[in-house]
Scaffold this motif. Structure first.
Motif, PDB file in Angstrom:
ATOM      1  N   PRO A 205      32.350  33.228  27.864  1.00 39.27           N
ATOM      2  CA  PRO A 205      31.988  33.827  29.155  1.00 39.27           C
ATOM      3  C   PRO A 205      32.198  35.331  29.155  1.00 39.27           C
ATOM      4  O   PRO A 205      32.870  35.876  28.276  1.00 39.27           O
ATOM      5  CB  PRO A 205      32.967  33.145  30.121  1.00 39.27           C
ATOM      6  N   LYS A 206      31.614  35.994  30.120  1.00 40.69           N
ATOM      7  CA  LYS A 206      31.911  37.397  30.365  1.00 40.69           C
ATOM      8  C   LYS A 206      33.140  37.473  31.267  1.00 40.69           C
ATOM      9  O   LYS A 206      33.287  36.669  32.196  1.00 40.69           O
ATOM     10  CB  LYS A 206      30.732  38.094  31.048  1.00 40.69           C
ATOM     11  N   ILE A 207      34.023  38.428  30.984  1.00 42.59           N
ATOM     12  CA  ILE A 207      35.225  38.582  31.791  1.00 42.59           C
ATOM     13  C   ILE A 207      35.071  39.811  32.682  1.00 42.59           C
ATOM     14  O   ILE A 207      34.852  40.926  32.190  1.00 42.59           O
ATOM     15  CB  ILE A 207      36.481  38.735  30.915  1.00 42.59           C
ATOM     16  N   ILE A 208      35.166  39.590  33.991  1.00 40.18           N
ATOM     17  CA  ILE A 208      35.074  40.682  34.962  1.00 40.18           C
ATOM     18  C   ILE A 208      36.483  41.050  35.410  1.00 40.18           C
ATOM     19  O   ILE A 208      37.190  40.233  35.995  1.00 40.18           O
ATOM     20  CB  ILE A 208      34.224  40.280  36.183  1.00 40.18           C
ATOM     21  N   PHE A 209      36.897  42.263  35.132  1.00 40.68           N
ATOM     22  CA  PHE A 209      38.210  42.730  35.557  1.00 40.68           C
ATOM     23  C   PHE A 209      38.043  43.428  36.902  1.00 40.68           C
ATOM     24  O   PHE A 209      37.341  44.434  37.001  1.00 40.68           O
ATOM     25  CB  PHE A 209      38.802  43.676  34.514  1.00 40.68           C
ATOM     26  N   SER A 210      38.688  42.874  37.922  1.00 39.96           N
ATOM     27  CA  SER A 210      38.448  43.305  39.295  1.00 39.96           C
ATOM     28  C   SER A 210      39.682  43.958  39.892  1.00 39.96           C
ATOM     29  O   SER A 210      40.717  43.312  40.073  1.00 39.96           O
ATOM     30  CB  SER A 210      38.027  42.098  40.147  1.00 39.96           C
ATOM     31  N   GLY A 211      39.574  45.246  40.188  1.00 39.98           N
ATOM     32  CA  GLY A 211      40.680  45.972  40.810  1.00 39.98           C
ATOM     33  C   GLY A 211      40.374  47.446  40.916  1.00 39.98           C
ATOM     34  O   GLY A 211      39.980  48.072  39.920  1.00 39.98           O
ATOM     35  N   GLU A 221      42.442  50.109  38.316  1.00 37.51           N
ATOM     36  CA  GLU A 221      43.139  48.966  37.747  1.00 37.51           C
ATOM     37  C   GLU A 221      42.260  48.212  36.752  1.00 37.51           C
ATOM     38  O   GLU A 221      42.733  47.760  35.704  1.00 37.51           O
ATOM     39  CB  GLU A 221      43.573  48.032  38.884  1.00 37.51           C
ATOM     40  N   ALA A 222      40.973  48.092  37.064  1.00 41.66           N
ATOM     41  CA  ALA A 222      40.060  47.359  36.185  1.00 41.66           C
ATOM     42  C   ALA A 222      40.003  47.983  34.790  1.00 41.66           C
ATOM     43  O   ALA A 222      39.890  47.272  33.785  1.00 41.66           O
ATOM     44  CB  ALA A 222      38.655  47.326  36.807  1.00 41.66           C
ATOM     45  N   GLU A 242      34.916  45.802  37.672  1.00 33.29           N
ATOM     46  CA  GLU A 242      34.662  45.974  39.112  1.00 33.29           C
ATOM     47  C   GLU A 242      35.828  46.804  39.615  1.00 33.29           C
ATOM     48  O   GLU A 242      36.937  46.305  39.737  1.00 33.29           O
ATOM     49  CB  GLU A 242      34.587  44.602  39.795  1.00 33.29           C
ATOM     50  N   ASP A 243      35.610  48.081  39.888  1.00 38.70           N
ATOM     51  CA  ASP A 243      36.707  49.018  40.141  1.00 38.70           C
ATOM     52  C   ASP A 243      36.712  49.604  41.548  1.00 38.70           C
ATOM     53  O   ASP A 243      37.169  50.737  41.756  1.00 38.70           O
ATOM     54  CB  ASP A 243      36.681  50.150  39.114  1.00 38.70           C
ATOM     55  N   LYS A 244      36.218  48.844  42.525  1.00 38.47           N
ATOM     56  CA  LYS A 244      36.187  49.330  43.906  1.00 38.47           C
ATOM     57  C   LYS A 244      37.081  48.523  44.853  1.00 38.47           C
ATOM     58  O   LYS A 244      37.426  49.002  45.932  1.00 38.47           O
ATOM     59  CB  LYS A 244      34.745  49.308  44.445  1.00 38.47           C
ATOM     60  N   SER A 245      37.438  47.320  44.492  1.00 36.57           N
ATOM     61  CA  SER A 245      38.146  46.424  45.412  1.00 36.57           C
ATOM     62  C   SER A 245      39.598  46.820  45.599  1.00 36.57           C
ATOM     63  O   SER A 245      40.245  47.349  44.690  1.00 36.57           O
ATOM     64  CB  SER A 245      38.068  44.984  44.904  1.00 36.57           C
ATOM     65  N   VAL A 246      40.120  46.534  46.794  1.00 35.57           N
ATOM     66  CA  VAL A 246      41.528  46.819  47.095  1.00 35.57           C
ATOM     67  C   VAL A 246      42.226  45.596  47.697  1.00 35.57           C
ATOM     68  O   VAL A 246      43.354  45.703  48.166  1.00 35.57           O
ATOM     69  CB  VAL A 246      41.655  48.020  48.059  1.00 35.57           C
ATOM     70  N   SER A 247      41.559  44.438  47.680  1.00 34.53           N
ATOM     71  CA  SER A 247      42.148  43.209  48.205  1.00 34.53           C
ATOM     72  C   SER A 247      41.539  42.024  47.464  1.00 34.53           C
ATOM     73  O   SER A 247      40.518  42.156  46.785  1.00 34.53           O
ATOM     74  CB  SER A 247      41.896  43.071  49.713  1.00 34.53           C
ATOM     75  N   THR A 248      42.165  40.867  47.616  1.00 33.91           N
ATOM     76  CA  THR A 248      41.650  39.668  46.948  1.00 33.91           C
ATOM     77  C   THR A 248      40.259  39.326  47.450  1.00 33.91           C
ATOM     78  O   THR A 248      39.383  38.936  46.665  1.00 33.91           O
ATOM     79  CB  THR A 248      42.599  38.475  47.188  1.00 33.91           C
ATOM     80  N   TYR A 249      40.039  39.454  48.748  1.00 32.04           N
ATOM     81  CA  TYR A 249      38.715  39.145  49.298  1.00 32.04           C
ATOM     82  C   TYR A 249      37.664  40.086  48.712  1.00 32.04           C
ATOM     83  O   TYR A 249      36.570  39.651  48.331  1.00 32.04           O
ATOM     84  CB  TYR A 249      38.749  39.259  50.819  1.00 32.04           C
ATOM     85  N   GLU A 250      37.993  41.365  48.603  1.00 33.46           N
ATOM     86  CA  GLU A 250      37.036  42.309  48.008  1.00 33.46           C
ATOM     87  C   GLU A 250      36.853  42.033  46.522  1.00 33.46           C
ATOM     88  O   GLU A 250      35.752  42.247  45.985  1.00 33.46           O
ATOM     89  CB  GLU A 250      37.513  43.750  48.237  1.00 33.46           C
ATOM     90  N   SER A 255      32.818  41.269  42.959  1.00 35.36           N
ATOM     91  CA  SER A 255      32.513  40.591  41.688  1.00 35.36           C
ATOM     92  C   SER A 255      31.270  39.717  41.831  1.00 35.36           C
ATOM     93  O   SER A 255      30.457  39.612  40.905  1.00 35.36           O
ATOM     94  CB  SER A 255      33.702  39.732  41.249  1.00 35.36           C
ATOM     95  N   LYS A 256      31.121  39.092  42.995  1.00 34.12           N
ATOM     96  CA  LYS A 256      29.928  38.279  43.251  1.00 34.12           C
ATOM     97  C   LYS A 256      28.661  39.137  43.195  1.00 34.12           C
ATOM     98  O   LYS A 256      27.629  38.713  42.658  1.00 34.12           O
ATOM     99  CB  LYS A 256      30.033  37.594  44.612  1.00 34.12           C
ATOM    100  N   ARG A 257      28.730  40.353  43.704  1.00 32.33           N
ATOM    101  CA  ARG A 257      27.567  41.242  43.666  1.00 32.33           C
ATOM    102  C   ARG A 257      27.173  41.550  42.224  1.00 32.33           C
ATOM    103  O   ARG A 257      25.979  41.584  41.883  1.00 32.33           O
ATOM    104  CB  ARG A 257      27.883  42.539  44.411  1.00 32.33           C
ATOM    105  N   ILE A 258      28.161  41.776  41.379  1.00 31.27           N
ATOM    106  CA  ILE A 258      27.891  42.052  39.961  1.00 31.27           C
ATOM    107  C   ILE A 258      27.223  40.847  39.307  1.00 31.27           C
ATOM    108  O   ILE A 258      26.216  40.983  38.579  1.00 31.27           O
ATOM    109  CB  ILE A 258      29.192  42.407  39.224  1.00 31.27           C
ATOM    110  N   MET A 259      27.746  39.651  39.551  1.00 34.66           N
ATOM    111  CA  MET A 259      27.186  38.446  38.936  1.00 34.66           C
ATOM    112  C   MET A 259      25.806  38.125  39.487  1.00 34.66           C
ATOM    113  O   MET A 259      24.914  37.702  38.738  1.00 34.66           O
ATOM    114  CB  MET A 259      28.153  37.265  39.161  1.00 34.66           C
ATOM    115  N   ASP A 260      25.627  38.316  40.796  1.00 35.16           N
ATOM    116  CA  ASP A 260      24.316  38.071  41.402  1.00 35.16           C
ATOM    117  C   ASP A 260      23.264  39.005  40.813  1.00 35.16           C
ATOM    118  O   ASP A 260      22.124  38.591  40.524  1.00 35.16           O
ATOM    119  CB  ASP A 260      24.386  38.274  42.917  1.00 35.16           C
ATOM    120  N   LYS A 261      23.644  40.261  40.636  1.00 36.88           N
ATOM    121  CA  LYS A 261      22.704  41.254  40.107  1.00 36.88           C
ATOM    122  C   LYS A 261      22.354  40.964  38.648  1.00 36.88           C
ATOM    123  O   LYS A 261      21.211  41.140  38.226  1.00 36.88           O
ATOM    124  CB  LYS A 261      23.303  42.652  40.236  1.00 36.88           C
TER     125      LYS A 261
END
Length: 346
Positions: A205-211, A221-222, A242-250, A255-261
């Motif tokens: 799989p591809k690993i998305i580092f989100s933070g 953080e990512a 994914e280097d824009k999020s500041v919470s678990t929900y974000e 990350s969903k936007r990246i995968m959808d795109k």
């Protein structure tokens, strides 16, 4: 009559089974399962009394005596465990507020026990009895909700994602001096472990580092997470940031936007990696973000668990605070209404 009573736990079990298959991340799964257990125990007690035999009451007395002995001693052991855990946690992690939640919980339970023994309502006029009754119902509501949460959380731990994923989202938890701390490292290591296991069976799989980048962090953080994973042997082409999020929900939304795109909306399979105590709440955020993603959890030190579970429960209550405020408001509002009636007509 027996068949009617037997059908009640069966109905609750079917409701739980269907709900769990649909989504193991639902909080209501705990309610259905606990309702099944409670009604099943009631059915067993009824069955012992209903059947005619020399040992029917003996079989019923044994579990009743067990509960009578277990409840008080179990509560004392639970309190002692909370106090001891608070001591160990603050010794190992420092005397900070977030590390004192088990201590606060223990003091709260101890206060409720003392209040129940003293019975302060006897020092006040009788017309205030509904208010004390309402406060008691609120306490019962909190404990039942907490018990449902613990049950749903435990059941969710049994879920094991298949090794056919397209993406693994690694949830960030903050850097220390721009370095990956042990808590965050355990999440990345869990994702690396799953990556290597799947690679042996099929395409990795591809690993998305989100933070994102915090105010006290020099880099996103990512980026630090990606560098750590590459050092662990993950090819950089199999990683994404994914280097824009500041919470678990974000974490989930961005990350969903990246995968959808990249793969098209809903045309992929994904999971997320976090600490095991964080799995259930992260799963709820994933569901809220529209992701059909289950979690894989990294191990957590045993002494850290109780405090983390209290924190997770508080966070889940805050997530749905409007519902709880409404329930508590209705209980106390009705209690106040009864108090006023008793005051004017007593």
């Amino acid at each position: 009559m027996v068949y009617v009573i037997a059908s009640v736990p069966l109905v609750f079990f079917i409701l739980f089974f269907i709900s769990y298959l649909q989504d193991p991340r639902k909080l209501i799964n705990g309610l259905w399962f606990n309702s099944f257990l409670l009604t099943f125990l009631f059915f067993c007690a009824f069955f012992y009394i209903y059947i005619d035999g020399p040992y029917q009451y003996f079989l019923l007395v044994i579990p009743l005596l067990f509960l009578i002995i277990l409840i008080p001693f179990g509560l004392l052991a639970f309190l002692a465990g909370l106090f001891y855990n608070a001591k160990v946690l603050m010794q190992k992690e420092g005397k900070r507020f977030r590390n004192s939640l088990t201590l606060i919980m223990a003091l709260g339970i101890l206060t409720l026990i003392v209040m129940n023994i003293i019975n302060p309502s006897r020092f006040f006029p009788d017309y205030l009895s509904p208010l004390f009754g309402g406060a008691g119902l609120v306490v019962i509501y909190v404990f039942l909700h907490m018990f449902n949460f613990l049950t749903a959380y435990s059941l969710n731990q049994w879920n094991r994602p298949k090794k056919n994923q397209d993406y693994i989202i690694v949830l960030g938890s903050g850097l220390i001096n721009d370095q990956v701390p042990p808590l965050l490292a355990s999440r990345i290591n869990r994702a690396v472990e799953f990556y290597n296991q799947q690679k042996k069976e099929t395409a990795p799989p591809k690993i998305i580092f989100s933070g994102g980048q915090g105010p006290d962090e020099g880099i996103p953080e990512a980026k630090a997470m990606q560098a750590y994973a590459v050092e662990k042997g993950i090819p950089i082409e199999d990683t994404m940031m994914e280097d824009k999020s500041v919470s678990t929900y974000e974490n989930m939304v961005f990350s969903k936007r990246i995968m959808d795109k990249r793969s098209g909306e809903g045309a992929y399979r994904s999971i997320f990696a976090t600490n095991n105590f964080h799995l259930f709440r992260a799963g709820m955020y994933a569901r809220k973000a529209g992701l059909d993603s289950q979690g894989i959890g990294s191990k957590t030190a045993f002494y850290y668990w109780p405090n983390a579970m209290v924190r997770e429960y508080i966070a889940i209550v805050v997530m749905r605070h409007r519902r709880h405020v409404m329930v508590v408001g209705c209980i106390m509002g009705f209690s106040l209404f009864l108090t006023m009636i008793f005051y004017f007509f007593s």
